[in-house]
Design a protein around this motif. Structure first.
Motif, PDB file in Angstrom:
ATOM      1  N   GLY A  97       0.811  -1.209   0.000  1.00 40.13           N
ATOM      2  CA  GLY A  97       0.000   0.000   0.000  1.00 40.13           C
ATOM      3  C   GLY A  97       0.844   1.257   0.000  1.00 40.13           C
ATOM      4  O   GLY A  97       2.044   1.243   0.276  1.00 40.13           O
ATOM      5  N   PHE A  99       0.573   4.210   1.889  1.00 41.08           N
ATOM      6  CA  PHE A  99       0.968   4.837   3.152  1.00 41.08           C
ATOM      7  C   PHE A  99       2.222   4.213   3.764  1.00 41.08           C
ATOM      8  O   PHE A  99       3.203   4.913   4.017  1.00 41.08           O
ATOM      9  N   ALA A 130      -0.034  10.422   4.508  1.00 47.22           N
ATOM     10  CA  ALA A 130      -1.489  10.544   4.551  1.00 47.22           C
ATOM     11  C   ALA A 130      -1.967  11.625   3.581  1.00 47.22           C
ATOM     12  O   ALA A 130      -2.961  11.436   2.861  1.00 47.22           O
ATOM     13  N   TRP A 133      -1.699  10.330   0.024  1.00 50.71           N
ATOM     14  CA  TRP A 133      -2.765   9.376  -0.257  1.00 50.71           C
ATOM     15  C   TRP A 133      -4.088  10.102  -0.496  1.00 50.71           C
ATOM     16  O   TRP A 133      -4.812   9.787  -1.441  1.00 50.71           O
ATOM     17  N   LEU A 134      -4.404  11.081   0.341  1.00 52.11           N
ATOM     18  CA  LEU A 134      -5.645  11.835   0.169  1.00 52.11           C
ATOM     19  C   LEU A 134      -5.677  12.567  -1.173  1.00 52.11           C
ATOM     20  O   LEU A 134      -6.704  12.568  -1.866  1.00 52.11           O
ATOM     21  N   VAL A 137      -5.990   9.798  -4.052  1.00 50.84           N
ATOM     22  CA  VAL A 137      -7.239   9.044  -4.074  1.00 50.84           C
ATOM     23  C   VAL A 137      -8.449   9.958  -4.258  1.00 50.84           C
ATOM     24  O   VAL A 137      -9.319   9.679  -5.088  1.00 50.84           O
ATOM     25  N   GLN A 145      -4.387   1.803  -2.739  1.00 52.85           N
ATOM     26  CA  GLN A 145      -4.743   1.303  -1.413  1.00 52.85           C
ATOM     27  C   GLN A 145      -3.937   2.037  -0.350  1.00 52.85           C
ATOM     28  O   GLN A 145      -2.760   2.302  -0.511  1.00 52.85           O
ATOM     29  N   PHE A 146      -4.598   2.341   0.769  1.00 51.40           N
ATOM     30  CA  PHE A 146      -3.918   2.995   1.888  1.00 51.40           C
ATOM     31  C   PHE A 146      -2.922   2.019   2.506  1.00 51.40           C
ATOM     32  O   PHE A 146      -1.754   2.326   2.649  1.00 51.40           O
ATOM     33  N   ILE A 147      -3.410   0.841   2.849  1.00 48.17           N
ATOM     34  CA  ILE A 147      -2.563  -0.222   3.385  1.00 48.17           C
ATOM     35  C   ILE A 147      -3.018  -1.530   2.728  1.00 48.17           C
ATOM     36  O   ILE A 147      -4.203  -1.803   2.620  1.00 48.17           O
TER      37      ILE A 147
END
Length: 150
Positions: A97, A99, A130, A133-134, A137, A145-147
């Protein structure tokens, strides 16, 4: 006959700049096949062309204007740390992922520093990961995927 100062300046010119300028010229030539597009619809070749042109200009300028002082020797630790971080990112991003990959990669790159404060940097890396990712996404709609894997 050259005077001693001119001879010393010519001796300080590093031929690596000419090699880099040649490589940039080849990259520029190859990027011409990608297509530039229009102002309203930029093609995939505009960024490689721009970067190649910048490399050529900086390389030729650096060769033409020799440095006044001797360069410091390269430190191996930062080079290995950054290269390792990039390699880890490539290998881990699809497996674990975005993160955790960003956090681990940033910590590995940070290991190349002489002065380290891992706890403060860990907090920064987590906040940065974070935010990345924000942005990817939610703002760019990239399915990451975050994780973990999808």
């Amino acid at each position: 006959m050259l005077d001693p100062e001119t001879r010393n300046a010519a001796a300080r010119r590093n031929p690596v700049w000419l090699i880099l300028a040649f490589a940039g010229s080849v990259a520029f030539w190859l990027a011409l096949d990608f297509g530039i597009g229009t102002a309203a619809n930029i093609g995939s070749g505009i960024f490689p062309l721009a970067f190649a042109a910048i490399i050529v200009v900086i390389s030729l300028r650096s060769y033409a204007v020799p440095v006044e002082e001797e360069a410091e020797p390269w430190a191996l630790r930062p080079l290995v740390a950054v290269a390792g971080a990039v390699l880890l990112f490539i290998l881990l991003v699809e497996q674990v992922g975005l993160f955790p990959t960003i956090v681990v990669s940033m910590l590995v790159a940070y290991a190349g520093q002489v002065e380290r404060n891992y706890w403060a940097f860990l907090l920064f890396a987590a906040a940065f990961a974070a935010a990345v990712w924000l942005i990817f996404v939610y703002a760019l709609s990239v399915p990451l995927q975050f994780i973990g894997t999808s």
